[in-house]
Design an enzyme around this catalytic site. Structure first.
Site, PDB file in Angstrom:
ATOM      1  N   ASP A 126      39.501  17.368 122.206  1.00 39.72           N
ATOM      2  CA  ASP A 126      40.532  16.334 122.290  1.00 39.72           C
ATOM      3  C   ASP A 126      41.909  17.055 122.078  1.00 39.72           C
ATOM      4  O   ASP A 126      42.824  16.083 121.875  1.00 39.72           O
ATOM      5  CB  ASP A 126      40.282  15.161 121.429  1.00 39.72           C
ATOM      6  CG  ASP A 126      38.929  14.365 122.064  1.00 39.72           C
ATOM      7  OD1 ASP A 126      38.661  14.377 123.078  1.00 39.72           O
ATOM      8  OD2 ASP A 126      38.545  13.597 121.050  1.00 39.72           O
ATOM      9  N   ASN A 154      39.337  15.821 130.874  1.00 36.83           N
ATOM     10  CA  ASN A 154      38.486  14.816 130.251  1.00 36.83           C
ATOM     11  C   ASN A 154      39.261  13.876 130.051  1.00 36.83           C
ATOM     12  O   ASN A 154      40.483  13.639 130.133  1.00 36.83           O
ATOM     13  CB  ASN A 154      38.170  15.557 128.660  1.00 36.83           C
ATOM     14  CG  ASN A 154      37.239  14.423 127.932  1.00 36.83           C
ATOM     15  OD1 ASN A 154      36.428  14.029 128.466  1.00 36.83           O
ATOM     16  ND2 ASN A 154      37.824  14.402 126.487  1.00 36.83           N
ATOM     17  N   GLU A 157      40.457   2.985 132.489  1.00 36.08           N
ATOM     18  CA  GLU A 157      39.899   4.136 133.083  1.00 36.08           C
ATOM     19  C   GLU A 157      39.687   4.128 134.442  1.00 36.08           C
ATOM     20  O   GLU A 157      39.690   5.222 135.253  1.00 36.08           O
ATOM     21  CB  GLU A 157      38.554   4.211 132.092  1.00 36.08           C
ATOM     22  CG  GLU A 157      38.806   4.612 130.611  1.00 36.08           C
ATOM     23  CD  GLU A 157      37.472   5.173 129.976  1.00 36.08           C
ATOM     24  OE1 GLU A 157      37.595   5.868 129.043  1.00 36.08           O
ATOM     25  OE2 GLU A 157      36.403   4.453 130.158  1.00 36.08           O
ATOM     26  N   HIS A 203      39.720  10.559 127.691  1.00 39.77           N
ATOM     27  CA  HIS A 203      39.425  10.034 126.138  1.00 39.77           C
ATOM     28  C   HIS A 203      39.803   8.559 125.797  1.00 39.77           C
ATOM     29  O   HIS A 203      40.926   8.110 126.252  1.00 39.77           O
ATOM     30  CB  HIS A 203      40.210  10.908 125.097  1.00 39.77           C
ATOM     31  CG  HIS A 203      39.502  10.549 123.625  1.00 39.77           C
ATOM     32  ND1 HIS A 203      38.501  10.877 122.907  1.00 39.77           N
ATOM     33  CD2 HIS A 203      40.150   9.958 122.362  1.00 39.77           C
ATOM     34  CE1 HIS A 203      38.452  10.392 121.843  1.00 39.77           C
ATOM     35  NE2 HIS A 203      39.320   9.558 121.737  1.00 39.77           N
ATOM     36  N   GLY A 238      27.451   6.213 132.440  1.00 42.76           N
ATOM     37  CA  GLY A 238      28.166   6.814 133.773  1.00 42.76           C
ATOM     38  C   GLY A 238      28.913   5.893 134.643  1.00 42.76           C
ATOM     39  O   GLY A 238      29.073   6.165 135.814  1.00 42.76           O
ATOM     40  N   LEU A 290      29.649  14.524 126.066  1.00 43.89           N
ATOM     41  CA  LEU A 290      29.868  14.417 124.569  1.00 43.89           C
ATOM     42  C   LEU A 290      29.644  15.724 123.702  1.00 43.89           C
ATOM     43  O   LEU A 290      29.774  15.932 122.939  1.00 43.89           O
ATOM     44  CB  LEU A 290      28.824  13.231 124.153  1.00 43.89           C
ATOM     45  CG  LEU A 290      28.907  11.805 124.496  1.00 43.89           C
ATOM     46  CD1 LEU A 290      28.034  11.015 123.695  1.00 43.89           C
ATOM     47  CD2 LEU A 290      30.433  11.545 124.256  1.00 43.89           C
TER      48      LEU A 290
HETATM   49  C1  GAR Z   1      34.466   6.191 128.375  1.00 43.99           C
HETATM   50  O1  GAR Z   1      35.174   5.238 127.642  1.00 43.99           O
HETATM   51  C2  GAR Z   1      35.209   7.602 127.910  1.00 43.99           C
HETATM   52  O2  GAR Z   1      36.536   7.307 127.774  1.00 43.99           O
HETATM   53  C3  GAR Z   1      34.497   7.909 126.791  1.00 43.99           C
HETATM   54  O3  GAR Z   1      33.018   7.607 126.975  1.00 43.99           O
HETATM   55  C4  GAR Z   1      33.170   6.443 127.806  1.00 43.99           C
HETATM   56  C5  GAR Z   1      31.836   6.790 128.805  1.00 43.99           C
HETATM   57  O4  GAR Z   1      31.636   5.675 129.649  1.00 43.99           O
HETATM   58  N1  GAR Z   1      34.566   9.336 126.350  1.00 43.99           N
HETATM   59  C6  GAR Z   1      34.594   9.594 124.983  1.00 43.99           C
HETATM   60  O5  GAR Z   1      34.802   8.815 124.080  1.00 43.99           O
HETATM   61  C7  GAR Z   1      34.872  10.982 124.818  1.00 43.99           C
HETATM   62  N2  GAR Z   1      35.262  11.415 123.390  1.00 43.99           N
HETATM   63  P1  GAR Z   1      30.966   5.670 130.862  1.00 43.99           P
HETATM   64  O6  GAR Z   1      29.622   6.572 130.529  1.00 43.99           O
HETATM   65  O7  GAR Z   1      30.223   4.397 131.369  1.00 43.99           O
HETATM   66  O8  GAR Z   1      31.666   6.177 131.914  1.00 43.99           O
END
Ligand code: GAR
Length: 188
Positions: free
Chosen positions: A145, A102, A174, A104, A13, A85
């Site tokens: 995606d 979303n 991000e 990615h 998160g 997820l």
């Molecule tokens: C992030 O890097 C996001 O882009 C990825 O999960 C991570 C969550 O990090 N999402 C995916 O891979 C979706 N397919 P966080 O929980 O520390 O924000």
């Protein structure tokens, strides 16, 4: 009118925390709730000091429409997935058409699809020998995606970069861009 956003996460998160912090200083945006499908998700503890309600739900509620109902009552302007997820079912997408986005951690369409999340994505990038990677922010449709892309940002990677280095570079993109892209969607 204050714009209302709802965040969805399954894991640690850190993006959720970053988005909440970003909008704290903007009175025109309210993060209404955080939803997670994982009762053990790090996000729950991480944002506890921020006093935003966290709702834990299960896959059945997502798929049988109960969650649609609960979320519709919160009247969100945008539903933001950040490390979420589970696959979003068509009924949910139809209920909130063009309001679900979303992030990615790769340059889609590369390294996306079912099972591609977190470090698995960075491993795939590394083993493909790619010279660059990045982030993709996209609308969510019923395929993993595959929704239309709103924004991408790139970063270079070298042979010396391991999975952790790649993950760190992507994470910085991000944190920098996801809140701004959300803001631009809310206030076009
Ligand atoms: C992030 O890097 C996001 O882009 C990825 O999960 C991570 C969550 O990090 N999402 C995916 O891979 C979706 N397919 P966080 O929980 O520390 O924000």
């Amino acid at each position: 009118m204050v714009k209302r956003i709802i965040l969805f996460a399954s894991g640690s998160g850190t993006n959720v925390e970053n988005i909440i912090k970003y909008f704290k200083r903007n009175p025109r945006v309210e993060v209404v709730n955080v939803f997670t499908n994982n009762p053990k998700a790090g996000v729950i503890g991480l944002i506890r000091p921020m006093k935003i309600p966290v709702n834990v739900f299960d896959k059945a509620q997502l798929n049988n429409g109960l969650l649609n109902h609960e979320i519709a009552l919160l009247k969100p302007d945008l539903i933001v997935l950040a490390g979420f997820l589970l696959k979003i079912p068509l009924g949910f997408i139809t209920a909130f058409s063009n309001k679900i986005i979303n992030i990615h951690p790769s340059l889609l369409p590369k390294h996306g699809g079912k099972g591609m999340y977190g470090d698995r994505v960075h491993q795939s990038v590394k083993y493909a020998g790619d010279k660059e990677t990045g982030i993709s922010i996209h609308f969510v449709n019923e395929h993993y995606d595959k929704g239309s892309i709103i924004f991408q940002a790139k970063t270079k990677i070298g042979e010396e970069d391991n999975i952790q280095h790649i993950a760190n570079k992507v994470q910085q993109l991000e944190y920098k861009h996801y809140p701004e892209v959300i803001e631009n969607l809310l206030f076009p």
